[in-house]
Design a protein around this motif. Structure first.
Motif, PDB file in Angstrom:
ATOM      1  N   LEU A  27      90.853  16.452  62.643  1.00 52.96           N
ATOM      2  CA  LEU A  27      90.108  17.083  63.732  1.00 52.96           C
ATOM      3  C   LEU A  27      89.592  16.062  64.735  1.00 52.96           C
ATOM      4  O   LEU A  27      89.639  16.279  65.952  1.00 52.96           O
ATOM      5  CB  LEU A  27      88.947  17.900  63.173  1.00 52.96           C
ATOM      6  CG  LEU A  27      89.306  19.215  62.508  1.00 52.96           C
ATOM      7  CD1 LEU A  27      88.089  19.797  61.809  1.00 52.96           C
ATOM      8  CD2 LEU A  27      89.833  20.184  63.538  1.00 52.96           C
ATOM      9  N   THR A  30      92.391  14.835  66.909  1.00 52.98           N
ATOM     10  CA  THR A  30      92.751  15.870  67.878  1.00 52.98           C
ATOM     11  C   THR A  30      91.767  15.888  69.048  1.00 52.98           C
ATOM     12  O   THR A  30      92.178  15.947  70.213  1.00 52.98           O
ATOM     13  CB  THR A  30      92.787  17.247  67.195  1.00 52.98           C
ATOM     14  OG1 THR A  30      93.689  17.193  66.092  1.00 52.98           O
ATOM     15  CG2 THR A  30      93.207  18.331  68.155  1.00 52.98           C
ATOM     16  N   SER A  55      84.772  11.518  63.408  1.00 50.83           N
ATOM     17  CA  SER A  55      85.350  11.726  62.076  1.00 50.83           C
ATOM     18  C   SER A  55      84.253  11.954  61.031  1.00 50.83           C
ATOM     19  O   SER A  55      84.424  12.788  60.136  1.00 50.83           O
ATOM     20  CB  SER A  55      86.252  10.564  61.689  1.00 50.83           C
ATOM     21  OG  SER A  55      85.523   9.377  61.579  1.00 50.83           O
ATOM     22  N   PHE A  58      82.874  15.595  61.753  1.00 52.00           N
ATOM     23  CA  PHE A  58      83.796  16.645  61.322  1.00 52.00           C
ATOM     24  C   PHE A  58      83.976  16.664  59.810  1.00 52.00           C
ATOM     25  O   PHE A  58      84.152  17.727  59.221  1.00 52.00           O
ATOM     26  CB  PHE A  58      85.147  16.500  62.017  1.00 52.00           C
ATOM     27  CG  PHE A  58      85.130  16.954  63.456  1.00 52.00           C
ATOM     28  CD1 PHE A  58      84.568  18.160  63.803  1.00 52.00           C
ATOM     29  CD2 PHE A  58      85.695  16.187  64.440  1.00 52.00           C
ATOM     30  CE1 PHE A  58      84.552  18.594  65.116  1.00 52.00           C
ATOM     31  CE2 PHE A  58      85.694  16.601  65.760  1.00 52.00           C
ATOM     32  CZ  PHE A  58      85.124  17.808  66.097  1.00 52.00           C
TER      33      PHE A  58
END
Length: 69
Positions: A27, A30, A55, A58
């Motif tokens: 995620l 992205t 990171s 998420f």
């Protein structure tokens, strides 16, 4: 809801934190790609630190909301 001690994916037992960290990293990559694509990463002084922070955020969100760590 009981907390899973391990997850079985294709017959391989994995730690829930490993799954959450992998999904969190995907995620974050992205979102970092979208920030680069729309040229919003130029507003950050250190983009690598932003990726690391995303990171962690998420990973915590995936672990808390979906896996229940």
């Amino acid at each position: 809801m009981p907390v899973p001690h391990e997850l079985a994916i294709a017959g391989i037992y994995l730690s829930p934190m490993l799954v959450a960290a992998t999904l969190g990293l995907i995620l974050a990559l992205t979102v970092a790609h979208l920030l680069d694509r729309y040229r919003l990463s130029r507003y950050f002084a250190h983009p690598a630190l932003v990726l690391t922070s995303l990171s962690v955020i998420f990973t915590l969100l995936v672990g808390t909301l979906f896996i229940g760590i």
